[in-house]
Design a protein around this motif. Structure first.
Motif, PDB file in Angstrom:
ATOM      1  N   THR A 199       7.240 -16.023  15.363  1.00 54.23           N
ATOM      2  CA  THR A 199       8.108 -15.254  16.254  1.00 54.23           C
ATOM      3  C   THR A 199       7.280 -14.623  17.360  1.00 54.23           C
ATOM      4  N   ASP A 200       7.932 -14.313  18.459  1.00 56.38           N
ATOM      5  CA  ASP A 200       7.262 -13.617  19.561  1.00 56.38           C
ATOM      6  C   ASP A 200       7.422 -12.107  19.465  1.00 56.38           C
ATOM      7  N   HIS A 201       8.160 -11.631  18.468  1.00 59.10           N
ATOM      8  CA  HIS A 201       8.390 -10.197  18.326  1.00 59.10           C
ATOM      9  C   HIS A 201       7.080  -9.469  18.025  1.00 59.10           C
ATOM     10  N   GLN A 202       6.945  -8.274  18.578  1.00 65.52           N
ATOM     11  CA  GLN A 202       5.761  -7.450  18.343  1.00 65.52           C
ATOM     12  C   GLN A 202       5.958  -6.490  17.173  1.00 65.52           C
ATOM     13  N   VAL A 203       7.213  -6.166  16.854  1.00 68.93           N
ATOM     14  CA  VAL A 203       7.532  -5.263  15.755  1.00 68.93           C
ATOM     15  C   VAL A 203       8.623  -5.911  14.911  1.00 68.93           C
ATOM     16  N   ILE A 204       8.413  -5.937  13.604  1.00 69.14           N
ATOM     17  CA  ILE A 204       9.376  -6.532  12.680  1.00 69.14           C
ATOM     18  C   ILE A 204       9.638  -5.513  11.579  1.00 69.14           C
ATOM     19  N   GLY A 205      10.898  -5.272  11.282  1.00 69.06           N
ATOM     20  CA  GLY A 205      11.265  -4.351  10.214  1.00 69.06           C
ATOM     21  C   GLY A 205      11.666  -5.105   8.964  1.00 69.06           C
ATOM     22  N   ILE A 206      11.215  -4.621   7.834  1.00 65.91           N
ATOM     23  CA  ILE A 206      11.570  -5.223   6.546  1.00 65.91           C
ATOM     24  C   ILE A 206      12.030  -4.100   5.629  1.00 65.91           C
ATOM     25  N   SER A 207      13.169  -4.278   5.007  1.00 67.01           N
ATOM     26  CA  SER A 207      13.704  -3.274   4.094  1.00 67.01           C
ATOM     27  C   SER A 207      13.661  -3.841   2.679  1.00 67.01           C
ATOM     28  N   THR A 208      13.187  -3.024   1.747  1.00 59.74           N
ATOM     29  CA  THR A 208      13.081  -3.492   0.373  1.00 59.74           C
ATOM     30  C   THR A 208      13.082  -2.299  -0.591  1.00 59.74           C
ATOM     31  N   HIS A 209      13.157  -2.582  -1.846  1.00 60.53           N
ATOM     32  CA  HIS A 209      13.109  -1.579  -2.907  1.00 60.53           C
ATOM     33  C   HIS A 209      11.721  -0.936  -2.931  1.00 60.53           C
ATOM     34  N   GLY A 210      11.654   0.335  -3.305  1.00 60.48           N
ATOM     35  CA  GLY A 210      10.389   1.069  -3.343  1.00 60.48           C
ATOM     36  C   GLY A 210       9.321   0.406  -4.190  1.00 60.48           C
ATOM     37  N   GLY A 211       9.712  -0.172  -5.312  1.00 60.13           N
ATOM     38  CA  GLY A 211       8.734  -0.849  -6.173  1.00 60.13           C
ATOM     39  C   GLY A 211       8.123  -2.061  -5.492  1.00 60.13           C
ATOM     40  N   ALA A 212       8.936  -2.832  -4.792  1.00 62.33           N
ATOM     41  CA  ALA A 212       8.427  -3.988  -4.051  1.00 62.33           C
ATOM     42  C   ALA A 212       7.549  -3.529  -2.897  1.00 62.33           C
ATOM     43  N   LEU A 213       7.968  -2.478  -2.219  1.00 59.85           N
ATOM     44  CA  LEU A 213       7.189  -1.943  -1.113  1.00 59.85           C
ATOM     45  C   LEU A 213       5.831  -1.439  -1.604  1.00 59.85           C
ATOM     46  N   ARG A 214       5.825  -0.751  -2.719  1.00 66.69           N
ATOM     47  CA  ARG A 214       4.566  -0.257  -3.290  1.00 66.69           C
ATOM     48  C   ARG A 214       3.618  -1.422  -3.574  1.00 66.69           C
ATOM     49  N   SER A 215       4.138  -2.487  -4.131  1.00 65.43           N
ATOM     50  CA  SER A 215       3.320  -3.658  -4.423  1.00 65.43           C
ATOM     51  C   SER A 215       2.735  -4.258  -3.142  1.00 65.43           C
ATOM     52  N   VAL A 216       3.560  -4.376  -2.106  1.00 66.34           N
ATOM     53  CA  VAL A 216       3.089  -4.940  -0.835  1.00 66.34           C
ATOM     54  C   VAL A 216       2.024  -4.039  -0.213  1.00 66.34           C
ATOM     55  N   ILE A 217       2.314  -2.744  -0.108  1.00 69.26           N
ATOM     56  CA  ILE A 217       1.367  -1.810   0.512  1.00 69.26           C
ATOM     57  C   ILE A 217       0.042  -1.814  -0.244  1.00 69.26           C
ATOM     58  N   HIS A 218       0.090  -1.739  -1.567  1.00 67.72           N
ATOM     59  CA  HIS A 218      -1.134  -1.701  -2.362  1.00 67.72           C
ATOM     60  C   HIS A 218      -1.928  -2.997  -2.270  1.00 67.72           C
ATOM     61  N   SER A 219      -1.264  -4.107  -2.057  1.00 65.47           N
ATOM     62  CA  SER A 219      -1.995  -5.377  -1.962  1.00 65.47           C
ATOM     63  C   SER A 219      -2.854  -5.440  -0.702  1.00 65.47           C
ATOM     64  N   PHE A 220      -2.572  -4.604   0.290  1.00 69.88           N
ATOM     65  CA  PHE A 220      -3.338  -4.610   1.535  1.00 69.88           C
ATOM     66  C   PHE A 220      -4.260  -3.396   1.679  1.00 69.88           C
ATOM     67  N   LEU A 221      -4.334  -2.558   0.662  1.00 73.60           N
ATOM     68  CA  LEU A 221      -5.239  -1.409   0.676  1.00 73.60           C
ATOM     69  C   LEU A 221      -6.537  -1.778  -0.041  1.00 73.60           C
ATOM     70  N   PRO A 222      -7.622  -1.057   0.229  1.00 79.37           N
ATOM     71  CA  PRO A 222      -8.866  -1.328  -0.490  1.00 79.37           C
ATOM     72  C   PRO A 222      -8.665  -1.191  -2.006  1.00 79.37           C
ATOM     73  N   ALA A 223      -9.418  -1.955  -2.757  1.00 80.38           N
ATOM     74  CA  ALA A 223      -9.259  -1.985  -4.218  1.00 80.38           C
ATOM     75  C   ALA A 223      -9.440  -0.610  -4.863  1.00 80.38           C
ATOM     76  N   ASP A 224     -10.284   0.229  -4.286  1.00 81.51           N
ATOM     77  CA  ASP A 224     -10.537   1.538  -4.881  1.00 81.51           C
ATOM     78  C   ASP A 224      -9.599   2.629  -4.352  1.00 81.51           C
ATOM     79  N   HIS A 225      -8.602   2.256  -3.571  1.00 82.25           N
ATOM     80  CA  HIS A 225      -7.659   3.239  -3.024  1.00 82.25           C
ATOM     81  C   HIS A 225      -6.772   3.764  -4.144  1.00 82.25           C
ATOM     82  N   PRO A 226      -6.563   5.093  -4.199  1.00 80.16           N
ATOM     83  CA  PRO A 226      -5.696   5.630  -5.253  1.00 80.16           C
ATOM     84  C   PRO A 226      -4.246   5.172  -5.085  1.00 80.16           C
ATOM     85  N   THR A 227      -3.526   5.122  -6.179  1.00 80.09           N
ATOM     86  CA  THR A 227      -2.119   4.735  -6.148  1.00 80.09           C
ATOM     87  C   THR A 227      -1.344   5.740  -5.308  1.00 80.09           C
ATOM     88  N   ILE A 228      -0.463   5.235  -4.448  1.00 73.21           N
ATOM     89  CA  ILE A 228       0.353   6.127  -3.632  1.00 73.21           C
ATOM     90  C   ILE A 228       1.798   6.054  -4.117  1.00 73.21           C
TER      91      ILE A 228
END
Length: 76
Positions: free
Chosen positions: A9-38
């Protein structure tokens, strides 16, 4: 996948809506391994950044803002 959506896509901003548990999994997968759980409360917005050169994501572990509708006008 997120990469497929972003790279086709040519879009610069994309919004995705999901359940908090799925969002937590996605966010944590892109954080450093030693980052505390948020905690991922309801009705918040997080930013993921995509680097086209390295084809990798980076997550911001701080919410951008809570959504007004979930807290009510006197709680924002």
């Amino acid at each position: 996948s997120l990469k497929n959506i972003i790279e086709t896509t040519d879009h610069q901003v994309i919004g995705i809506s999901t359940h908090g548990g799925a969002l937590r999994s996605v966010i944590h997968s892109f954080l450093p391994a030693d980052h505390p759980t948020i905690a991922i409360p309801n009705c918040v917005v997080y930013k993921l950044f995509y680097n086209f050169q390295t084809k990798s994501f980076m997550a911001d572990s701080n919410p951008l803002f809570p959504l007004f509708a979930c807290k009510g006008p006197d709680k924002f």
